[in-house]
Write an enzyme that holds these catalytic residues in place. Sequence first.
Site, PDB file in Angstrom:
ATOM      1  N   TYR A  68       0.902  -1.159   0.072  1.00 59.81           N
ATOM      2  CA  TYR A  68      -0.050  -0.149   0.098  1.00 59.81           C
ATOM      3  C   TYR A  68       1.019   1.277  -0.072  1.00 59.81           C
ATOM      4  O   TYR A  68       1.349   1.657   0.964  1.00 59.81           O
ATOM      5  CB  TYR A  68      -0.916  -0.018   1.131  1.00 59.81           C
ATOM      6  N   PHE A 226     -13.466  -4.188   0.939  1.00 63.26           N
ATOM      7  CA  PHE A 226     -14.358  -3.484   0.410  1.00 63.26           C
ATOM      8  C   PHE A 226     -15.726  -3.322   0.873  1.00 63.26           C
ATOM      9  O   PHE A 226     -17.009  -3.898   0.462  1.00 63.26           O
ATOM     10  CB  PHE A 226     -14.564  -3.712  -1.154  1.00 63.26           C
ATOM     11  N   PRO A 227     -15.750  -3.340   2.206  1.00 66.71           N
ATOM     12  CA  PRO A 227     -17.234  -3.482   2.909  1.00 66.71           C
ATOM     13  C   PRO A 227     -18.254  -2.247   2.660  1.00 66.71           C
ATOM     14  O   PRO A 227     -19.346  -2.676   2.796  1.00 66.71           O
ATOM     15  CB  PRO A 227     -16.935  -3.260   4.301  1.00 66.71           C
ATOM     16  N   LEU A 228     -17.717  -1.278   2.041  1.00 69.26           N
ATOM     17  CA  LEU A 228     -18.482  -0.169   1.708  1.00 69.26           C
ATOM     18  C   LEU A 228     -18.786  -0.101   0.144  1.00 69.26           C
ATOM     19  O   LEU A 228     -18.999   0.848  -0.495  1.00 69.26           O
ATOM     20  CB  LEU A 228     -18.102   1.033   2.331  1.00 69.26           C
TER      21      LEU A 228
END
Length: 299
Positions: A68, A226-228
């Site tokens: 990242y 990617f929970p949202l």
Amino acid sequence: MLRPMNDFAHAPATIRLGDLEVRRLGYGAMRLPGKDVWGEPDDPARARAVLRRAVDLGVQLIDTCWYYGPYVANRLIREALHPYPKDLVLATKLGAKRLPDKSWVPATTPEELRRGCEDDLRTLGLERVDVCHLRFVPSPVPFAEQLDVMVDLQREGKIRHVAVSNVSLGQVKEAQAKTAVVAVQNIYNVDGGKSALAKGAHAEVDDPEAVLAHCEAEGLAFLPFFPLAVGGVGRHGRVTELAARRGVTPAQLALAWLLARSKVMLPIPGTSSVAHLEENWAARTLALSSEERALLAGE
């Protein structure tokens, strides 16, 4: 042993990762670097403030990895939080890397996996990673050989607990046959994991419900990435309409749905904003009726 938080609406409030126990809402560090998860953020001080506020609120698991940035997220975490609180769990992942054109490509040879682990240890200032996911990215290296490297790193004391990511049910079982697995990190959200970014960047895996059911049966934590839905939850009528009726944000509703969906669910929403972080954390207090859960699931 942690005591459940009194205002947590979705029992249980905590979940175990092997011999570790954390509150059932973490933080994902993917949004800390600059645009496209590349380079420095526009405001490094704000990024460090987000991390400190996360710990102040009660977050006990931060999900990160060396690629990242690359290296940026890990460095910011170390600058903001080292020496780390005793109850903070840092989870990393191996199996991918970034190229100068910002693409995401496999890094699955034994040498690449080992180098990635050493990079995580070095940039985070650790002697051992608490939880390390082997992320499946299609490559010429068989998954079984990648798992062997993870087991070796664990035996050498560089990884405390092994986990897997972006995997099929068969791959979860394959990993469990080699070593104890404490968590699975797969795409899962109220959107069904159908965001454009998710489609383009991640391999198709088995029915997510089958993988989640296996985690429930085996007592494995399930970390939905990617929970949202990369912000996509705010574009769905059923989510936005119910959020408006409840007086909450679509993101809060989506996180509450995940927490209510399963006792092994451990969402790790990421953000570069303290305000959004606080909104996400408040989702743990949002109770949902069975009718609301069904509506959000599209049933």
